[in-house]
Scaffold this active site. Structure first.
Site, short mmCIF file in Angstrom:
data_model
loop_
_atom_site.label_atom_id
_atom_site.label_comp_id
_atom_site.label_asym_id
_atom_site.label_seq_id
_atom_site.Cartn_x
_atom_site.Cartn_y
_atom_site.Cartn_z
N HIS B 73 0.84 -1.20 0.00
CA HIS B 73 0.00 0.00 0.00
C HIS B 73 0.87 1.26 0.00
O HIS B 73 0.66 2.17 -0.81
CB HIS B 73 -0.92 0.00 1.22
CG HIS B 73 -1.61 1.30 1.48
ND1 HIS B 73 -2.65 1.76 0.70
CD2 HIS B 73 -1.39 2.27 2.42
CE1 HIS B 73 -3.05 2.94 1.15
NE2 HIS B 73 -2.30 3.28 2.19
N ASP B 102 7.38 21.25 -26.62
CA ASP B 102 7.52 19.92 -26.02
C ASP B 102 8.56 20.04 -24.92
O ASP B 102 9.06 21.13 -24.65
CB ASP B 102 7.96 18.90 -27.09
CG ASP B 102 7.52 17.48 -26.73
OD1 ASP B 102 7.49 17.16 -25.53
OD2 ASP B 102 7.19 16.70 -27.64
N TRP B 137 7.17 0.14 3.76
CA TRP B 137 7.67 0.94 2.63
C TRP B 137 9.05 1.48 2.91
O TRP B 137 9.77 1.87 2.01
CB TRP B 137 6.68 2.06 2.27
CG TRP B 137 6.88 3.36 3.01
CD1 TRP B 137 6.41 3.67 4.25
CD2 TRP B 137 7.60 4.51 2.55
NE1 TRP B 137 6.81 4.94 4.60
CE2 TRP B 137 7.53 5.48 3.56
CE3 TRP B 137 8.30 4.82 1.38
CZ2 TRP B 137 8.14 6.73 3.46
CZ3 TRP B 137 8.91 6.07 1.28
CH2 TRP B 137 8.81 7.01 2.32
N SER B 167 13.40 5.68 -13.58
CA SER B 167 12.39 6.45 -14.31
C SER B 167 12.34 7.89 -13.82
O SER B 167 12.38 8.83 -14.62
CB SER B 167 11.02 5.78 -14.13
OG SER B 167 9.99 6.68 -14.40
N SER B 168 12.29 8.07 -12.51
CA SER B 168 12.17 9.42 -11.96
C SER B 168 13.42 10.24 -12.24
O SER B 168 13.35 11.45 -12.44
CB SER B 168 11.94 9.36 -10.45
OG SER B 168 10.71 8.77 -10.19
N HIS B 251 13.04 12.05 3.27
CA HIS B 251 12.43 13.31 3.65
C HIS B 251 12.24 14.26 2.48
O HIS B 251 11.14 14.78 2.30
CB HIS B 251 13.09 14.00 4.84
CG HIS B 251 12.13 14.99 5.41
ND1 HIS B 251 11.11 14.64 6.24
CD2 HIS B 251 11.93 16.28 5.11
CE1 HIS B 251 10.34 15.68 6.45
NE2 HIS B 251 10.81 16.70 5.78
N GLU B 253 11.65 13.34 -0.29
CA GLU B 253 10.53 12.68 -0.97
C GLU B 253 9.19 13.25 -0.53
O GLU B 253 8.26 13.41 -1.33
CB GLU B 253 10.59 11.17 -0.70
CG GLU B 253 9.41 10.37 -1.20
CD GLU B 253 9.34 10.25 -2.71
OE1 GLU B 253 10.34 10.59 -3.37
OE2 GLU B 253 8.30 9.80 -3.22
N TYR B 255 8.57 16.25 0.28
CA TYR B 255 8.36 17.50 -0.45
C TYR B 255 8.17 17.25 -1.93
O TYR B 255 7.50 18.03 -2.61
CB TYR B 255 9.53 18.47 -0.16
CG TYR B 255 9.61 18.77 1.31
CD1 TYR B 255 8.51 19.36 1.94
CD2 TYR B 255 10.68 18.41 2.08
CE1 TYR B 255 8.52 19.60 3.30
CE2 TYR B 255 10.70 18.64 3.44
CZ TYR B 255 9.61 19.24 4.05
OH TYR B 255 9.62 19.45 5.40
N SER B 266 -1.73 26.82 -5.79
CA SER B 266 -1.33 28.22 -5.99
C SER B 266 -1.70 28.74 -7.37
O SER B 266 -1.71 29.94 -7.59
CB SER B 266 0.19 28.36 -5.80
OG SER B 266 0.60 27.72 -4.64
N HIS B 300 15.20 13.52 11.67
CA HIS B 300 14.05 13.62 12.59
C HIS B 300 13.14 12.40 12.46
O HIS B 300 12.24 12.21 13.27
CB HIS B 300 13.27 14.94 12.41
CG HIS B 300 12.52 15.07 11.14
ND1 HIS B 300 12.30 16.28 10.53
CD2 HIS B 300 11.91 14.17 10.34
CE1 HIS B 300 11.60 16.11 9.43
NE2 HIS B 300 11.36 14.84 9.29
N HIS B 301 13.40 11.57 11.44
CA HIS B 301 12.69 10.28 11.36
C HIS B 301 13.35 9.24 12.26
O HIS B 301 12.86 8.12 12.35
CB HIS B 301 12.67 9.78 9.92
CG HIS B 301 11.92 10.67 8.99
ND1 HIS B 301 10.59 10.49 8.71
CD2 HIS B 301 12.30 11.76 8.29
CE1 HIS B 301 10.19 11.43 7.86
NE2 HIS B 301 11.20 12.22 7.59
N THR B 326 6.74 27.35 5.18
CA THR B 326 5.42 26.75 5.03
C THR B 326 4.35 27.73 5.48
O THR B 326 3.30 27.88 4.83
CB THR B 326 5.33 25.44 5.83
OG1 THR B 326 6.48 24.65 5.54
CG2 THR B 326 4.09 24.66 5.47
N LYS B 329 3.63 30.27 2.89
CA LYS B 329 2.73 29.77 1.86
C LYS B 329 1.28 29.82 2.32
O LYS B 329 0.39 30.28 1.59
CB LYS B 329 3.09 28.32 1.50
CG LYS B 329 4.24 28.22 0.52
CD LYS B 329 4.63 26.78 0.32
CE LYS B 329 5.60 26.64 -0.82
NZ LYS B 329 4.99 26.52 -2.12
N ARG B 448 1.44 1.46 15.10
CA ARG B 448 1.15 1.30 13.68
C ARG B 448 1.59 -0.09 13.24
O ARG B 448 2.34 -0.77 13.93
CB ARG B 448 1.85 2.39 12.86
CG ARG B 448 3.32 2.19 12.66
CD ARG B 448 4.01 3.42 12.10
NE ARG B 448 4.03 3.46 10.65
CZ ARG B 448 4.96 4.10 9.93
NH1 ARG B 448 5.95 4.74 10.54
NH2 ARG B 448 4.92 4.13 8.62
#
Lengths: 199, 600
Positions: B73, B102, B137, B167-168, B251, B253, B255, B266, B300-301, B326, B329, B448
């Protein structure tokens, strides 16, 4: 079709061809790739459990100095190749691009010799974490050199068949960026892996 | 290439035209449809898990299956839905927004898509062969070592992520080059639409965050395949190296997943407030600042790993710093709406709802930046609530706004507003009922990734309602799917500019012609289209049905991707003959690609 619409396809905001800019951007990510591999090596270089686990005892610095010299000289020869194709001297270009490729091949020969020596000396890929991180770092670099050699030879043979007439200088320029990068990374690896081992 | 220069636009249809397309808009559609399908798969996985957790001591799923489901998931939603869905918008909208025909590398673009599709199929095939990865994950070592997870299941995770990363990476190089180098004349950096800005920062994050995870995955693959011990403590490997390398990627990721939806919001809010975006340049700087700080907060993780006071304090402080851009924004969005003539379209509703929902996600994020609080919440449902507010109430809500906003541009037809609002309200009820009570469950101590719980811990009531919320969310998705199919068939014809919008993509017909712009626009202002419509009053629609030379189709990107697919599949199934087949295919395809006549 109108002239304006044809120009549209070649318009670039920076005046740099997108292929060359794309290479610069790719090389930025390569810094992180090698950075991570170097970080891992520094973490593990003296943490091997099984022997041989002392870098200074197994690394052959004179031999690697020689191969480093060859690789650095190939960076010089690709500059000459680029200069030749920019000034339209095709024969000279072919000579120097082939010299560059041979330089890469000689470097790979040195690396093959070095890897074989290490394995015979008891340090294989999975012997200990020092060996694993060493082989993964230098092997990834060697892979980059190999890709570069294939690319150089492709440019050489393409030129023999009369290719590279359109955008030839740009294609060599883009390749040269890659080749210089592979060289610069090797200077870092040579310093961190080999010279740090004896200081 | 003079003959090619006068050929008509390739308006062919059929499978072959899709397999060989290099048109960024078509590739965008391919990305969007594929990501949508994976979203549904990931959603069904979530519903299975919620059904299991509806009652205490439930036996609907085994613990083993549950482990597989939460792993797949997470991987599906992040790598197969959110990232490619953002890429769908990048493909379609970046060239239109910057006034280009293009992307910079059309064939590389096709390659990115095919590699993504093959990576996705590879991951999903783990269900088919009954070897679902069960490492979460995050794939922490040394759970991912062949000692703790023998067999091929974990290979799907390791190799699948490597393929998707390839790919990315290709896409990131492409989009960055496009945005930097393909802008229309006069489109200076601070005149670029804000969505394009967030896309630029996102792709820089991808470019720099993917290599560390690629190396880490490569190391785990070597551990599993060649017997090295880089992530195996018993062989001398570090137990925390994986965590560092994973979160150095992981991390940024976050963002990567949230910045593009922020960009969509926006772009949507000014259109429906009939006002320029409040504090445009502050918004740009905030986006860049978030991207920059995003690289300095990964640990921080890992507060519970025990980094010591200094490590924890530094990462805690940098994490708190992110609240500043943040906050900029959030206030800019609010001030964009205030004083405008707000039109309550579905797109505007989703964009407006994004603001409080994302704020909620950000508030729990700030709580976690404090190590003592993080120690309490770590691995509890409070964290699950936090990141689902970021990714569902944030990213997905923003993306839905983007879908309602840009669907008319992509398809030429409007989505039904009635069904859209029904979708909006059911989705709002669904996700908040699903994710808000998870805060309570987490604070009450529910860990979890558990497959069940016993009664008597005060978990029963909220788990029941969370599951009801998940079903409502699922039902709400059916409304969206119905709306899309119905509108494709019989929706109102959109016309070029249905929303009276501001940016260049609305200045051309819907759907746009293959070449986007006959003549590249000469940009003179931010929100150039609006500027021409209402300030200069000299807007001229572009002539239709022109013949403009565009890159020809190519099948080499697909073949290169297939070669890579074969190469990597060998490492999943441990059939080591496949890499020796895949590598030459890739090499030959790259050669043919390089020597193909391809006039840009």
């Amino acid at each position: 079709m109108s002239e304006a619409s044809h120009e549209g396809g070649h318009h670039t905001s920076l005046g740099v061809d997108s292929r060359k800019l794309g290479m610069w951007i790719f090389l930025a990510s390569e810094c992180l790739l090698f950075g991570t591999l170097i970080f891992t090596f520094l973490l593990y270089r003296n943490k091997g459990i099984e022997e041989p686990n002392i870098p200074a005892e197994i690394l052959d610095i004179p031999v690697t100095t020689a191969s480093t010299f060859v690789l650095l000289m190939s960076s010089f020869s690709i500059v000459l190749a680029l200069h030749a194709i920019q000034t339209g001297k095709i024969k000279s270009f072919q000579r120097w691009i082939l010299t560059t490729a041979i330089g890469g091949i000689v470097f790979l020969g040195f690396q093959t010799y070095e890897f074989t020596e290490f394995v015979q000396g008891g340090l294989g890929l999975s012997t200990n974490v020092f060996g694993s991180s060493f082989f993964m770092l230098t092997g990834t670099h060697g892979f980059h050199v190999a890709i570069g050699v294939i690319w150089l030879l492709a440019l050489y043979f393409s030129s023999l068949r009369g290719g590279l007439k359109v955008d030839g200088a740009l294609k060599v320029d883009t390749m040269a960026l890659y080749w210089h990068f592979v060289d610069i990374i090797w200077i870092v690896i040579f310093t961190v892996v080999y010279l740090f081992a004896v200081v | 290439m003079t003959e090619a220069a006068v050929q008509a636009p390739h308006s062919e249809y059929g499978l072959w035209s899709w397999l060989t397309t290099v048109d960024a808009k078509r590739i965008g559609v391919l990305y969007g449809v594929t990501a949508g399908i994976f979203f549904l798969i990931g959603g069904v996985e979530a519903l299975f898990m919620r059904t299991q957790l509806m009652y205490p001591d439930n036996t609907f799923l085994s613990a083993d299956t549950f482990n597989g489901l939460f792993t797949v998931h997470g991987v599906t939603m992040i790598f197969l839905f959110l990232m490619p869905m953002n890429a769908a918008f990048f493909n379609f909208m970046i060239p239109l927004q910057i006034g280009a025909r293009d992307v910079a590398f059309p064939r590389l673009n096709a390659f990115s898509y095919w590699v993504y599709l093959l990576g996705g199929l590879l991951l999903v095939s783990s269900f088919v062969v009954g070897a679902i990865p069960k490492v979460g994950w995050t794939g922490y070592s040394n759970l991912s070592s062949s000692f703790f997870t023998p067999g091929i299941a974990t290979n799907f995770y390791v190799v699948g992520l490597l393929v998707l990363g390839t790919s990315s990476m290709a896409a990131a190089i492409n989009f960055i080059t496009t945005i930097i180098n393909m802008r229309a004349p006069g489109m200076t950096p601070l005149r670029m639409p804000i969505f394009t800005w967030t896309a630029l920062v996102t792709n820089f994050l991808l470019l720099l965050a993917l290599p560390p995870i690629a190396v880490a995955l490569g190391q785990v693959l070597f551990d599993r395949t060649f017997g090295t011990s880089l992530h195996v403590p018993s062989g001398g490997g570090s137990a925390t190296l994986w965590q560092h390398l994973f979160w150095v990627f992981g991390h940024p990721e976050v963002y990567i997943l949230i910045l593009p939806p922020m960009g969509m919001v926006s772009d949507i809010l000014p259109t429906f407030s009939r006002k320029p975006l409040f504090g445009f340049s502050a918004m740009v700087y905030a986006t860049v600042a978030i991207g920059f700080l995003g690289f300095g907060v990964w640990a921080h993780h890992m507060f519970t790993v025990g980094m010591g006071a200094w490590g924890a304090a530094i990462f805690s402080a940098i994490t708190m710093l992110i609240a500043i851009p943040t906050g900029v924004k959030i206030f800019n969005w609010i001030f964009t709406i205030i004083g405008g003539q707000f039109r309550m379209t579905t797109a505007a509703l989703f964009a407006a709802a994004f603001i409080p929902l994302f704020t909620l996600a950000g508030l729990t994020g700030i709580m976690h930046s404090s190590p003592p609080i993080d120690w309490q919440h770590h691995d509890s449902y409070f964290v699950v609530a936090h990141f689902h507010y970021v990714l569902v109430a944030g990213s997905v809500v923003g993306i839905f706004g983007g879908i309602y906003y840009w669907f008319p541009k992509v398809t030429g037809r409007m989505l039904s507003e009635t069904l859209g609002k029904l979708h909006f309200w059911t989705f709002m009820i669904g996700i908040n009922l699903t994710f808000f009570p998870m805060h309570f469950l987490g604070v009450d101590g529910m860990p979890r990734r558990v497959y069940t719980y016993q009664t008597g811990f005060n978990f029963d009531t909220w788990n029941f309602w969370v599951t009801i919320g998940a079903y409502i969310t699922g039902a709400s998705m059916l409304i969206l799917i119905f709306n899309i199919f119905k509108s494709l068939k019989s929706g109102a014809v959109a016309g070029p500019d249905p929303w009276d919008a501001r940016t260049l993509e609305w200045s051309i017909s819907s759907p746009p012609p293959e070449y986007n712009f006959v003549e590249l626009p000469q940009v003179t202002a931010r929100d150039d289209f609006w500027h021409r419509k209402y300030e200069l009053k000299n807007f001229q629609p572009q002539p239709d049905n022109q013949q403009v030379h565009m890159p020809p189709p190519s099948y080499w990107p697909l073949i290169t991707a297939l070669g890579l697919g074969v190469f990597f599949t060998g490492f999943v199934f441990e059939w080591y003959v496949l890499p020796f087949i895949g590598a030459p295919i890739t090499l030959i395809a790259v050669f043919c690609w390089s020597f193909e006549e391809f006039e840009m």
